[in-house]
Design a protein around this motif. Structure first.
Motif, mmCIF file in Angstrom:
data_model
loop_
_atom_site.group_PDB
_atom_site.id
_atom_site.type_symbol
_atom_site.label_atom_id
_atom_site.label_comp_id
_atom_site.label_asym_id
_atom_site.label_seq_id
_atom_site.Cartn_x
_atom_site.Cartn_y
_atom_site.Cartn_z
ATOM 1 N N ASP A 69 0.867 -1.191 0.000
ATOM 2 C CA ASP A 69 0.000 0.000 0.000
ATOM 3 C C ASP A 69 0.897 1.231 0.000
ATOM 4 O O ASP A 69 1.598 1.512 0.964
ATOM 5 C CB ASP A 69 -0.892 -0.025 1.237
ATOM 6 C CG ASP A 69 -1.793 1.202 1.322
ATOM 7 O OD1 ASP A 69 -1.708 2.070 0.433
ATOM 8 O OD2 ASP A 69 -2.568 1.290 2.288
ATOM 9 N N CYS A 70 0.849 1.967 -1.122
ATOM 10 C CA CYS A 70 1.672 3.173 -1.272
ATOM 11 C C CYS A 70 0.740 4.360 -1.533
ATOM 12 O O CYS A 70 0.238 4.524 -2.658
ATOM 13 C CB CYS A 70 2.665 2.989 -2.414
ATOM 14 S SG CYS A 70 3.712 4.422 -2.733
ATOM 15 N N CYS A 71 0.445 5.137 -0.485
ATOM 16 C CA CYS A 71 -0.458 6.293 -0.582
ATOM 17 C C CYS A 71 -1.837 5.872 -1.085
ATOM 18 O O CYS A 71 -2.477 6.596 -1.870
ATOM 19 C CB CYS A 71 0.135 7.362 -1.492
ATOM 20 S SG CYS A 71 1.670 8.071 -0.878
ATOM 21 N N GLY A 72 -2.310 4.701 -0.671
ATOM 22 C CA GLY A 72 -3.616 4.223 -1.095
ATOM 23 C C GLY A 72 -3.615 3.536 -2.437
ATOM 24 O O GLY A 72 -4.666 3.087 -2.911
ATOM 25 N N LEU A 73 -2.460 3.446 -3.093
ATOM 26 C CA LEU A 73 -2.320 2.766 -4.378
ATOM 27 C C LEU A 73 -1.500 1.491 -4.194
ATOM 28 O O LEU A 73 -0.617 1.425 -3.330
ATOM 29 C CB LEU A 73 -1.636 3.670 -5.397
ATOM 30 C CG LEU A 73 -2.338 4.994 -5.707
ATOM 31 C CD1 LEU A 73 -1.451 5.856 -6.599
ATOM 32 C CD2 LEU A 73 -3.693 4.753 -6.348
ATOM 33 N N GLU A 74 -1.793 0.503 -5.023
ATOM 34 C CA GLU A 74 -1.036 -0.741 -4.946
ATOM 35 C C GLU A 74 0.266 -0.593 -5.720
ATOM 36 O O GLU A 74 0.280 -0.202 -6.885
ATOM 37 C CB GLU A 74 -1.838 -1.907 -5.509
ATOM 38 C CG GLU A 74 -2.972 -2.361 -4.617
ATOM 39 C CD GLU A 74 -3.539 -3.709 -5.035
ATOM 40 O OE1 GLU A 74 -3.077 -4.248 -6.065
ATOM 41 O OE2 GLU A 74 -4.428 -4.225 -4.328
ATOM 42 N N GLY A 75 1.370 -0.902 -5.020
ATOM 43 C CA GLY A 75 2.672 -0.907 -5.655
ATOM 44 C C GLY A 75 3.256 -2.304 -5.589
ATOM 45 O O GLY A 75 2.851 -3.138 -4.777
ATOM 46 N N PHE A 76 4.236 -2.569 -6.453
ATOM 47 C CA PHE A 76 4.845 -3.901 -6.536
ATOM 48 C C PHE A 76 6.336 -3.808 -6.229
ATOM 49 O O PHE A 76 7.045 -2.956 -6.776
ATOM 50 C CB PHE A 76 4.634 -4.485 -7.932
ATOM 51 C CG PHE A 76 5.314 -5.816 -8.139
ATOM 52 C CD1 PHE A 76 4.897 -6.954 -7.456
ATOM 53 C CD2 PHE A 76 6.383 -5.929 -9.021
ATOM 54 C CE1 PHE A 76 5.521 -8.166 -7.656
ATOM 55 C CE2 PHE A 76 7.021 -7.138 -9.220
ATOM 56 C CZ PHE A 76 6.583 -8.268 -8.539
#
Length: 504
Positions: free
Chosen positions: A141-148
């Motif tokens: 969870d990166c600022c409410g966005l999914e990161g990989f």
């Protein structure tokens, strides 16, 4: 009507009733266009979505597929009738069948992406939280966005980690790649760890030297040794440096997570490698070995290894001695496995102690010497049954009893000429032999087969002549004449049987 007001009977003014035209004018004044972000009220729930009143001339439709998106970390549930929600206008229809299409995730994505951009503008390090393990890495969870985060970027270079261990944990990362159009975020934890480890390594190399004793934690166990985490870096304890005991297995000595003391025996700064030793951090068992063990002392030990040349026996933890193959048994042994097996407990006697060379000679056969009372059981001219154990060019070795061997020289194999012992005997054959000599001090017994054979006529004649030559001469002449007469008679005492034996 004056300025849109009317007077009732009591003289009080009332607002003019709204007409369809006035309502349409108010709706047209609302700035609704594609891309607008507005707030509305859910007025109806359907199977395929929701109707939302955003103050437009018609209600907007929010499809279920537009509620959320895989690129968004969703923390709220689906809306209920009467809920106020923020949406983005994706399409504004015109004409009699005009329809307003809405999307929630698009405005959420834009807002969160903008927040991410602001954070990245302030610092290249951002905090993320592990969400779930996926093939090849970890979703965060990166600022409410999914990161990989690829698995190769989860830990410092050269080390592995299970992504599941980071689920639910918050940690710093750096951006590797971002693409707003593709809604793609690739992050790295390794780059931060590598920077931290580089600083710690510099401090480690400045303060640690070969010979230092350090404390660490066992991080992994392999077939070739044990890795120990020293904080700044990991060191390897090779399998040969685990214990003073021969053949010790790592899993029998330590477990993952154990706190251990190790000695630094090598530092390769160029390749960031540290060699460690567990056994050298402990007392060397060979120190003072000459004061604990003396020649002739008896003890018990465990067979740790068998080789072609002998057997290794551990007489105390970390101290092994060698039973040479020649000291295993008084009988001939082709391989130590004929007498001992690995793991067997045996009693041994100390034959030699060399502390400088870390060698201890042991004996097994010396515990029971069959030659101790040989002179009491065997004597010269005694006839015994023996077994041929091996043949040599000069004769045959025979076993008289377990551990007691004798030699029949080639000249004692027969009264006839023998070219090689195999012409007369074979290994494993049992024969009777006459003892010629018993010498217990040198552990030697000589035997003969020839002495048990009947001599031929010629041999008897030769023996008589030899006997006469050994007789002392007498000065008495008469006696000499008589002796000569007797000798003459003896020379012609040749029987027909002797003649037949000679011809044969």
């Amino acid at each position: 009507m004056v300025d849109g007001l009317t007077m009732n009977n009591s003289g009080v003014s009332e607002p003019e009733p709204e007409t369809m035209e006035s309502i349409m004018e108010q709706i047209d004044s609302v700035n609704i266009h594609r891309g607008s972000v507005v707030e509305g009220t859910v007025v109806d729930a359907r199977e395929d979505g929701w109707l939302v009143d955003v103050g437009y001339k018609c209600e907007g439709f929010l499809p279920r597929r537009e509620w959320s998106h895989r690129a968004i970390v969703e923390k709220v549930g689906e809306p209920q009738v009467g809920d106020r929600i923020r949406v983005q206008v994706t399409n504004v229809g015109q004409g009699e069948e005009a329809q307003l299409n809405l999307s929630r995730w698009r405005c959420e994505f834009d807002e969160r992406w903008n927040a991410l951009e602001e954070k990245l503008a302030q610092s290249d390090v951002i905090e993320v939280e592990g969400i779930r393990k996926v093939k090849g890495g970890l979703i965060v969870d990166c600022c409410g966005l999914e990161g990989f985060i690829p698995i190769s970027h989860l830990a410092e270079e050269g080390r592995g980690i299970n992504p599941a261990n980071l689920v639910g944990k918050t940690f710093p990362v750096k951006l590797v790649e971002k693409d707003r159009r593709k809604r793609r975020l690739v992050l790295s934890r390794r780059s931060i760890l590598d920077e931290e480890m580089a600083s710690l390594r510099e401090e480690f190399y400045a303060n640690v030297h070969e010979g230092d004793i350090l404390e660490g934690e066992v991080s992994s166990i392999t077939s070739f040794g044990v890795f120990v985490n020293l904080g700044a870096m990991e060191g390897l304890v090779h399998i040969t440096e685990l214990s003073w005991q021969r053949g010790a297995k790592a899993k029998d000595l330590v477990q993952k997570g154990d706190k251990v003391k190790v000695k630094v025996i090598g530092i390769d700064r160029e390749n960031n490698r540290v060699s460690l030793s567990l056994k050298q951090a402990q007392e060397d068992p060979w120190v003072g070995v000459t004061s604990r063990w003396t020649v002739g002392q008896r003890t018990k030990g465990v067979v740790t290894n068998l080789a072609d040349f002998g057997a290794f026996v551990e007489i105390e933890p970390g101290v092994e001695g060698l039973i040479h193959i020649g000291d295993l048994s008084w009988s001939r042994v082709k391989h130590p496995k004929e007498v001992l097996k690995k793991g067997q407990e045996v009693e041994v006697v100390i034959l030699e102690v060399d502390g400088d060379r870390r060698r201890i000679g042991l004996g097994l056969k010396q515990l029971n010497d069959p030659w101790a009372n040989v002179s009491e059981k065997y004597s010269k001219d005694q006839v015994v049954t023996v077994k041929v154990v091996r043949l040599a060019d000069f004769g045959a070795f025979v076993e008289i009893e377990d551990g007691v061997e004798g030699l029949i020289h080639i000249s004692q194999l027969s009264r006839q000429r023998v070219e090689k012992p195999s012409d007369v005997l074979r290994e494993g054959q049992e024969v009777q032999a006459k003892i010629l000599e018993v010498n217990p001090s040198e552990k030697r017994i000589r035997l003969s087969l020839r002495a048990l054979e009947e001599p031929t006529g010629e041999e008897r004649h030769e023996e008589r002549r030899e006997e006469r030559r050994r007789r002392p001469a007498r000065e008495d002449h008469g006696h000499s004449r008589q002796q000569g007469y007797v000798q003459q008679q003896e020379e012609f005492s040749f029987t027909i049987g002797d003649h037949l034996n000679l011809n044969r």
